[in-house]
Design an enzyme around this catalytic site. Structure first.
Site, PDB file in Angstrom:
ATOM      1  N   GLN A   5       0.760  -1.173  -0.054  1.00 55.05           N
ATOM      2  CA  GLN A   5       0.145   0.078  -0.066  1.00 55.05           C
ATOM      3  C   GLN A   5       0.765   1.019  -0.013  1.00 55.05           C
ATOM      4  O   GLN A   5       2.155   1.185   0.205  1.00 55.05           O
ATOM      5  CB  GLN A   5      -0.845   0.188   1.155  1.00 55.05           C
ATOM      6  CG  GLN A   5      -0.302  -0.321   2.568  1.00 55.05           C
ATOM      7  CD  GLN A   5      -0.951  -1.117   3.750  1.00 55.05           C
ATOM      8  OE1 GLN A   5      -2.230  -1.062   3.525  1.00 55.05           O
ATOM      9  NE2 GLN A   5      -0.171  -1.820   4.449  1.00 55.05           N
TER      10      GLN A   5
ATOM     11  N   ASP B 134       0.054   0.484  13.700  1.00 57.74           N
ATOM     12  CA  ASP B 134       0.479   1.549  14.474  1.00 57.74           C
ATOM     13  C   ASP B 134       0.874   1.040  15.885  1.00 57.74           C
ATOM     14  O   ASP B 134       1.484   1.998  16.416  1.00 57.74           O
ATOM     15  CB  ASP B 134      -0.545   2.444  14.355  1.00 57.74           C
ATOM     16  CG  ASP B 134      -1.877   1.852  14.735  1.00 57.74           C
ATOM     17  OD1 ASP B 134      -2.841   1.811  13.732  1.00 57.74           O
ATOM     18  OD2 ASP B 134      -2.251   1.636  15.902  1.00 57.74           O
TER      19      ASP B 134
ATOM     20  N   GLU C  58       0.846  -8.465  11.499  1.00 55.72           N
ATOM     21  CA  GLU C  58       0.567  -7.076  10.639  1.00 55.72           C
ATOM     22  C   GLU C  58       1.170  -7.501   9.365  1.00 55.72           C
ATOM     23  O   GLU C  58       2.437  -8.106   9.462  1.00 55.72           O
ATOM     24  CB  GLU C  58       1.331  -5.637  11.396  1.00 55.72           C
ATOM     25  CG  GLU C  58       1.585  -4.634  10.236  1.00 55.72           C
ATOM     26  CD  GLU C  58       0.348  -4.297   9.751  1.00 55.72           C
ATOM     27  OE1 GLU C  58      -0.655  -3.740  10.204  1.00 55.72           O
ATOM     28  OE2 GLU C  58       0.130  -4.474   8.346  1.00 55.72           O
TER      29      GLU C  58
ATOM     30  N   ASP D 152       0.365 -12.335   6.859  1.00 54.13           N
ATOM     31  CA  ASP D 152      -0.860 -12.107   6.632  1.00 54.13           C
ATOM     32  C   ASP D 152      -1.920 -12.725   7.783  1.00 54.13           C
ATOM     33  O   ASP D 152      -1.799 -13.940   8.081  1.00 54.13           O
ATOM     34  CB  ASP D 152      -1.207 -12.924   5.247  1.00 54.13           C
ATOM     35  CG  ASP D 152      -2.429 -12.568   4.740  1.00 54.13           C
ATOM     36  OD1 ASP D 152      -2.725 -12.385   3.342  1.00 54.13           O
ATOM     37  OD2 ASP D 152      -3.529 -12.174   5.473  1.00 54.13           O
ATOM     38  N   GLY D 153      -2.768 -12.073   7.888  1.00 53.86           N
ATOM     39  CA  GLY D 153      -3.493 -12.599   9.256  1.00 53.86           C
ATOM     40  C   GLY D 153      -4.387 -13.908   8.768  1.00 53.86           C
ATOM     41  O   GLY D 153      -4.507 -14.712   9.796  1.00 53.86           O
TER      42      GLY D 153
ATOM     43  N   ASP E  93      -7.959  -5.274  13.478  1.00 54.42           N
ATOM     44  CA  ASP E  93      -7.927  -3.835  13.420  1.00 54.42           C
ATOM     45  C   ASP E  93      -7.391  -3.759  11.900  1.00 54.42           C
ATOM     46  O   ASP E  93      -6.066  -3.472  11.874  1.00 54.42           O
ATOM     47  CB  ASP E  93      -7.115  -3.166  14.263  1.00 54.42           C
ATOM     48  CG  ASP E  93      -6.812  -1.569  14.147  1.00 54.42           C
ATOM     49  OD1 ASP E  93      -5.672  -0.942  14.656  1.00 54.42           O
ATOM     50  OD2 ASP E  93      -7.704  -1.193  13.415  1.00 54.42           O
ATOM     51  N   SER E  94      -8.079  -3.907  10.918  1.00 50.53           N
ATOM     52  CA  SER E  94      -7.486  -4.114   9.694  1.00 50.53           C
ATOM     53  C   SER E  94      -8.040  -2.695   8.820  1.00 50.53           C
ATOM     54  O   SER E  94      -8.824  -1.883   9.559  1.00 50.53           O
ATOM     55  CB  SER E  94      -8.383  -5.220   8.894  1.00 50.53           C
ATOM     56  OG  SER E  94      -9.513  -5.291   8.619  1.00 50.53           O
ATOM     57  N   THR E  95      -7.433  -2.706   7.575  1.00 47.11           N
ATOM     58  CA  THR E  95      -8.048  -1.710   6.608  1.00 47.11           C
ATOM     59  C   THR E  95      -9.570  -2.198   6.226  1.00 47.11           C
ATOM     60  O   THR E  95      -9.947  -3.099   6.581  1.00 47.11           O
ATOM     61  CB  THR E  95      -7.223  -1.603   5.322  1.00 47.11           C
ATOM     62  OG1 THR E  95      -6.844  -2.949   5.176  1.00 47.11           O
ATOM     63  CG2 THR E  95      -6.178  -0.761   5.954  1.00 47.11           C
ATOM     64  N   ASP E  96     -10.273  -1.533   5.308  1.00 45.82           N
ATOM     65  CA  ASP E  96     -11.320  -2.159   4.818  1.00 45.82           C
ATOM     66  C   ASP E  96     -11.432  -3.103   4.204  1.00 45.82           C
ATOM     67  O   ASP E  96     -10.281  -3.482   3.520  1.00 45.82           O
ATOM     68  CB  ASP E  96     -12.129  -0.847   4.241  1.00 45.82           C
ATOM     69  CG  ASP E  96     -12.764   0.183   5.179  1.00 45.82           C
ATOM     70  OD1 ASP E  96     -12.347   1.466   5.010  1.00 45.82           O
ATOM     71  OD2 ASP E  96     -13.170  -0.251   6.271  1.00 45.82           O
TER      72      ASP E  96
HETATM   73  N1  SAM Z   1      -7.799   2.050  12.498  1.00 46.60           N
HETATM   74  C1  SAM Z   1      -7.714   1.737  11.055  1.00 46.60           C
HETATM   75  C2  SAM Z   1      -9.184   1.614  10.523  1.00 46.60           C
HETATM   76  O1  SAM Z   1      -9.928   1.591  11.298  1.00 46.60           O
HETATM   77  O2  SAM Z   1      -9.283   1.696   9.127  1.00 46.60           O
HETATM   78  C3  SAM Z   1      -6.798   0.504  10.846  1.00 46.60           C
HETATM   79  C4  SAM Z   1      -5.580   0.648  11.082  1.00 46.60           C
HETATM   80  S1  SAM Z   1      -4.482  -0.298  10.862  1.00 46.60           S
HETATM   81  C5  SAM Z   1      -3.186   0.667  10.361  1.00 46.60           C
HETATM   82  C6  SAM Z   1      -4.735  -1.328   9.604  1.00 46.60           C
HETATM   83  C7  SAM Z   1      -3.889  -2.414   9.406  1.00 46.60           C
HETATM   84  O3  SAM Z   1      -4.097  -3.618   8.865  1.00 46.60           O
HETATM   85  C8  SAM Z   1      -2.663  -1.928   8.230  1.00 46.60           C
HETATM   86  O4  SAM Z   1      -1.465  -1.597   8.814  1.00 46.60           O
HETATM   87  C9  SAM Z   1      -2.548  -2.886   7.148  1.00 46.60           C
HETATM   88  O5  SAM Z   1      -1.308  -3.139   6.839  1.00 46.60           O
HETATM   89  C10 SAM Z   1      -3.213  -4.171   8.097  1.00 46.60           C
HETATM   90  N2  SAM Z   1      -3.738  -5.183   7.173  1.00 46.60           N
HETATM   91  C11 SAM Z   1      -4.461  -5.115   6.281  1.00 46.60           C
HETATM   92  N3  SAM Z   1      -4.748  -6.479   5.716  1.00 46.60           N
HETATM   93  C12 SAM Z   1      -3.999  -7.175   6.523  1.00 46.60           C
HETATM   94  C13 SAM Z   1      -3.865  -8.906   6.543  1.00 46.60           C
HETATM   95  N4  SAM Z   1      -4.431  -9.449   5.590  1.00 46.60           N
HETATM   96  N5  SAM Z   1      -3.257  -9.260   7.513  1.00 46.60           N
HETATM   97  C14 SAM Z   1      -2.426  -8.409   8.363  1.00 46.60           C
HETATM   98  N6  SAM Z   1      -2.563  -7.269   8.328  1.00 46.60           N
HETATM   99  C15 SAM Z   1      -3.447  -6.545   7.380  1.00 46.60           C
END
Ligand code: SAM
Length: 289
Positions: free
Chosen positions: A33, A88, A108, A140-141, A159-162
């Site tokens: 990203q 974070d 993460e 990867d989760g 706590d992932s992205t969308d």
């Molecule tokens: N608080 C934010 C929100 O509500 O949108 C999310 C914050 S956090 C930074 C989101 C994290 O999810 C990112 O660092 C991203 O790299 C991680 N992420 C996304 N897909 C993932 C996956 N498949 N496995 C692990 N982490 C993942």
């Protein structure tokens, strides 16, 4: 160098927020990203991923406290916690504030998010990164939950992205089936489920999926200023009944025992209990209980 430039959030094509940038601190295109961290005029330091607000120093406490303290205090004795995403470090820091947490594993996918957050947003993760109870994994989760042992966690915090891009796999049947398998008998999972005023399908679709694998599915809300569109919803799915309706006095006693009481700026025992009382425009997207 002071600039008078602005950054517009890219989450919605026809609506959004913008921040005036005081100073850009980092801009990295990782394998997953576009990561941007900047000093804003109004919210302290801000992290964007692919142009979407993830966290700001100004209001991170709202989201991190509600995503962390609600599941752990609803459970009452969570000792082994799995955190997916949350690069974070804010969720990890708050999980480790709980005295009865013996192990916190954070998975993460993007090591660059961790590296940049540690360098430019040190207040959010604090000293969680070096806590002896913490294990931080770059991966990867979806893969981690696939390999984890049955019943190995009491609480899972996603706590992932969308559900677009790398985050999409964390909103699938496969992911929730494995979450149910690796949770202990009275375990629960919470997920960031977007802002239903604009992203109702994220709450509706993922709640239906969670209901296929966990018997007690609901949601609770938090008013996060920079997640524009009103209430942010956090999906809640548990193996045991009643976890979303724990009485305020019990929550308070648990918070006292875990060392959380009086340490928060948004979460309180009353806010915890009230957060599960949803306005109809949100409740209508949940499966019938
Ligand atoms: N608080 C934010 C929100 O509500 O949108 C999310 C914050 S956090 C930074 C989101 C994290 O999810 C990112 O660092 C991203 O790299 C991680 N992420 C996304 N897909 C993932 C996956 N498949 N496995 C692990 N982490 C993942």
């Amino acid at each position: 160098m002071a600039t008078d430039s602005w950054v517009n959030e890219t989450l919605y094509a026809g609506w959004g927020q913008r921040f005036r940038i005081r100073r850009e601190l980092a801009r990295v295109q990782s394998d997953f990203q576009d990561i941007m961290i900047f000093e804003s005029e109004t919210h302290g330091r801000v992290m964007l991923l692919d142009g979407v607000v993830q966290i700001t120093e100004g209001d991170e406490f709202v989201y991190q406290e509600m995503l962390t303290h609600v599941p752990l205090l609803a459970h009452g004795a969570a000792s082994r916690v799995l955190i997916i995403g949350a690069g974070d470090g804010g969720v990890l820091r708050r999980v480790l504030q709980h005295r009865n947490v013996s192990r916190a594993v954070m998975v993460e996918i993007d090591g660059e998010v961790i590296r940049l957050a540690r360098e430019f947003l040190p207040s959010i993760g604090g000293d969680a990164w070096t806590d002896s109870r913490a294990e931080v994994i770059v991966g990867d989760g979806i893969d981690y939950v696939k390999r984890a042992a049955d019943g190995s966690f009491d609480a899972i915090i996603v706590d992932s992205t969308d559900p677009i891009g790398v985050g999409e796999v964390l909103f699938t049947d496969e992911f929730y089936a494995n979450c149910a398998r690796i949770l202990s008998a009275d375990g629960l999972v919470v997920n960031q489920c977007g802002v239903p005023f604009m992203q109702a399908d994220e709450l509706r679709d993922t709640s239906l999926r969670r209901a296929r694998f966990l018997p007690h599915v609901g949601a609770y809300v938090a008013a996060v200023p920079t997640y524009v569109g009103g209430y942010m919803t956090l999906g809640f799915a548990a193996k045991r009944a009643g976890l979303s309706g724990v009485p305020v006095d019990t929550i308070r006693a648990r918070a006292e025992a875990s060392g959380i009481l009086g340490q928060t700026q948004y979460w309180t025992p009353e806010i915890h209990a009230a957060a599960f009382h949803l306005p109809p425009y949100i409740a209508k997207h949940l499966p019938p209980s």
